[in-house]
Design an enzyme around this catalytic site. Structure first.
Site, mmCIF file in Angstrom:
data_model
loop_
_atom_site.group_PDB
_atom_site.id
_atom_site.type_symbol
_atom_site.label_atom_id
_atom_site.label_comp_id
_atom_site.label_asym_id
_atom_site.label_seq_id
_atom_site.Cartn_x
_atom_site.Cartn_y
_atom_site.Cartn_z
ATOM 1 N N ARG A 127 -8.783 -0.509 4.648
ATOM 2 C CA ARG A 127 -7.939 0.531 4.032
ATOM 3 C C ARG A 127 -6.581 -0.046 3.649
ATOM 4 O O ARG A 127 -5.966 0.406 2.690
ATOM 5 C CB ARG A 127 -7.709 1.692 5.015
ATOM 6 C CG ARG A 127 -8.916 2.579 5.211
ATOM 7 C CD ARG A 127 -8.536 3.813 5.994
ATOM 8 N NE ARG A 127 -7.371 4.453 5.380
ATOM 9 C CZ ARG A 127 -6.599 5.341 5.976
ATOM 10 N NH1 ARG A 127 -6.857 5.727 7.202
ATOM 11 N NH2 ARG A 127 -5.574 5.871 5.357
ATOM 12 N N ASP B 201 4.520 0.678 11.977
ATOM 13 C CA ASP B 201 3.302 0.074 11.426
ATOM 14 C C ASP B 201 3.122 -1.383 11.871
ATOM 15 O O ASP B 201 2.119 -2.015 11.521
ATOM 16 C CB ASP B 201 3.309 0.152 9.891
ATOM 17 C CG ASP B 201 2.986 1.560 9.407
ATOM 18 O OD1 ASP B 201 2.609 2.402 10.234
ATOM 19 O OD2 ASP B 201 3.122 1.816 8.191
ATOM 20 N N ARG C 22 -0.502 14.813 13.038
ATOM 21 C CA ARG C 22 0.521 14.348 12.095
ATOM 22 C C ARG C 22 0.831 15.523 11.172
ATOM 23 O O ARG C 22 0.226 15.688 10.127
ATOM 24 C CB ARG C 22 0.023 13.136 11.302
ATOM 25 C CG ARG C 22 -0.045 11.877 12.154
ATOM 26 C CD ARG C 22 -0.602 10.713 11.397
ATOM 27 N NE ARG C 22 0.310 10.180 10.404
ATOM 28 C CZ ARG C 22 0.009 9.161 9.589
ATOM 29 N NH1 ARG C 22 -1.176 8.595 9.670
ATOM 30 N NH2 ARG C 22 0.876 8.725 8.703
ATOM 31 N N CYS D 67 -4.915 12.455 13.018
ATOM 32 C CA CYS D 67 -5.527 11.156 12.761
ATOM 33 C C CYS D 67 -5.867 10.548 14.105
ATOM 34 O O CYS D 67 -5.663 11.173 15.136
ATOM 35 C CB CYS D 67 -4.629 10.275 11.925
ATOM 36 S SG CYS D 67 -3.238 9.688 12.827
ATOM 37 N N LYS E 6 0.832 -1.210 0.000
ATOM 38 C CA LYS E 6 0.000 0.000 0.000
ATOM 39 C C LYS E 6 0.868 1.262 0.000
ATOM 40 O O LYS E 6 0.661 2.172 -0.797
ATOM 41 C CB LYS E 6 -0.902 -0.005 1.248
ATOM 42 C CG LYS E 6 -1.626 1.303 1.481
ATOM 43 C CD LYS E 6 -2.473 1.268 2.730
ATOM 44 C CE LYS E 6 -1.803 1.737 3.987
ATOM 45 N NZ LYS E 6 -1.547 3.188 4.066
ATOM 46 N N ASN E 7 1.836 1.306 0.901
ATOM 47 C CA ASN E 7 2.604 2.549 1.041
ATOM 48 C C ASN E 7 3.584 2.777 -0.105
ATOM 49 O O ASN E 7 4.188 3.837 -0.207
ATOM 50 C CB ASN E 7 3.360 2.568 2.381
ATOM 51 C CG ASN E 7 2.402 2.790 3.546
ATOM 52 O OD1 ASN E 7 1.224 3.054 3.335
ATOM 53 N ND2 ASN E 7 2.914 2.665 4.761
#
Ligand code: UD1
Length: 415
Positions: A396, A304, A121, A116, A22-23
């Protein structure tokens, strides 16, 4: 709203194919805006966040076709360099359009992302760096308005930032003159973005180190294919899940070099990981001792995976601490884990954990993508049936999470 129902107690056996990262794909999708052209991106995970990024690219004017984990993005007719609040507020990575839009249009309006779930952030590094590149940046009604052609500059970040390194790389790829980034992020996702920019025609040196130099694109290449790297966070999540439940699982489509810190930490728990090309085999009895862990920038242990690691430690033998060095407030999962019988005390950015013999099912709630993955792991180890709500957070960032887990023997279903 969908929920996950997880019945704990099963060991995990079998194979999991890891999806694209994803990132890595999100900034690459925005980088297709830099040079008008048509790009085929392969190994794209089907996630809420990639769908949100498709919507954003379409608002900007791109044509996007999506089929079987392949995206074809045509950016030739883009004409609206604006990223509205409705999308940016649901996904902070939307801020990645700032650098590409500036590179192409010398103008962009991107809503300022809010905080968030786990706290503020900021994006001050992005803004300061662009100003150093002679771009005029102002705030108007919650939008960042950036104007001007970026000029090459020497940018030194006071702290490593993945997003700011990515935005500067992309702005620099069409800047006037050479850019040097000092204290750049070394994350594989940034390296992969750099390779995409090199394919576009930029000359980049130092990817994967703290000092990156970028000579802007001269001869544009605007029609090519690009493969997304495997998701090291998804791989790490499954590795930690197997470590916690016990069992033996082979992960396919991994880049083992990206998983060094996880392999090393699991090794300290005497959990075996065998690497063979793009496969990794994890075997665990489900019994292990506590060790301390601190999150760090790559190549350190990723923030993460902090929530997932905590889910592993709450039933380890002994006590341990987890120090969160990247996001000091990233601990919303603790209150949910306490509901399942965990023994955790938080002092500033340090969680003190005493391992318990048993965890108990309870209704719990997801608060962000990775915290949710931690709850799934805890639920897999708990006695009884845990109901996990607000799983749109999981969707997500994890593709088919319940199918991947049930394929290896977990009792998990979406209702
Ligand atoms: C990215 C990842 C996210 C991961 C994080 C850290 C994506 C889409 N998201 O987020 O999953 O958790 O890296 O590995 O790739 N900071 C500032 N000012 C700024 C920018 C950052 O103070 O302008 C601080 C942050 O508050 C944080 C640290 O720098 O303490 C690192 O953040 P950063 O690397 O920028 O995270 P993201 O790119 O947002």
């Amino acid at each position: 709203m969908d929920k996950l129902i997880v019945k704990g107690g099963s060991k995990l056996f079998g194979e999991v194919s890891v999806s694209g990262a994803k990132n890595a794909v999100l900034p690459i999708m925005t980088a297709t805006l830099i040079v008008p052209g048509t790009y085929k991106i392969k190994n794209v995970p089907f996630l809420r966040d990639t769908q949100t990024m498709i919507k954003l690219l379409e608002i900007i004017g791109a044509k996007v076709e999506s089929s079987n984990n392949v995206l074809t993005i045509d950016t030739t007719k883009c004409n609206n360099p604006h990223a509205p609040y409705e999308l940016v507020k649901t996904m902070r990575a939307s801020f990645y359009v700032l650098g590409p839009l500036l590179a192409r249009f010398h103008h962009s309006k991107v809503s300022l992302p809010g905080g968030c779930a786990w706290g503020p952030r900021p994006v001050d590094f992005h803004i300061k760096a662009l100003r150093q590149m002679k771009v005029e940046v102002t705030l108007d009604k919650g939008d960042i308005i950036a104007d001007g052609c970026p000029f090459g500059a020497k940018i030194e970040f006071k702290k490593k930032s993945v997003g700011a390194t990515g935005n500067v790389l992309m702005a620099a790829s069409k800047a006037k003159g050479k850019t040097v980034i000092i204290n750049a992020s070394m994350e594989p996702e940034i390296v992969s973005l750099g390779y995409f920019l090199i394919k576009l025609g930029a000359k980049i040196e130092g990817l994967g180190t703290e000092r990156i130099t970028i000579d802007p694109i001269k001869n544009e290449n605007n029609n090519f294919e690009f493969d997304v790297i495997p998701d090291r966070i998804e791989a790490g999540t499954f590795m930690i899940a197997v470590a916690a439940t016990g069992g033996e699982v082979k992960l396919n489509n991994v880049e083992s070099a990206h998983l060094d810190s996880i392999v090393q930490h699991l090794g300290e728990l005497k959990i075996s990981t065998k690497i063979n090309d793009d496969e990794i085999l994890i075997s665990s009895s489900g019994n292990y001792k506590s060790i301390d862990m601190e999150t760090l920038e790559y190549p350190g242990f990723p923030t993460d995976l902090q929530a997932q690691w905590m889910a592993l430690m709450i039933k380890a033998k002994g006590s341990s601490v987890i120090t969160e060095n990247i996001y000091h407030d990233r601990f919303t999962h603790i209150s949910e884990l306490l509901r399942m019988g965990a023994d955790i005390k938080l002092k500033n950015n340090v969680a003190h954990i005493t391992g318990v013999n048993e965890l108990f099912a309870a209704p719990v709630m997801c608060t962000d993508i990775r915290a949710s993955a931690g709850l799934v792991i805890a639920a897999l180890c708990a006695n009884g049936e845990t109901e996990i709500s607000r799983i749109y957070h999981i969707d997500r960032g994890y593709e088919n999470i319940e199918n991947k887990f049930s394929d290896i023997g977990a009792m998990i279903k979406r209702v």
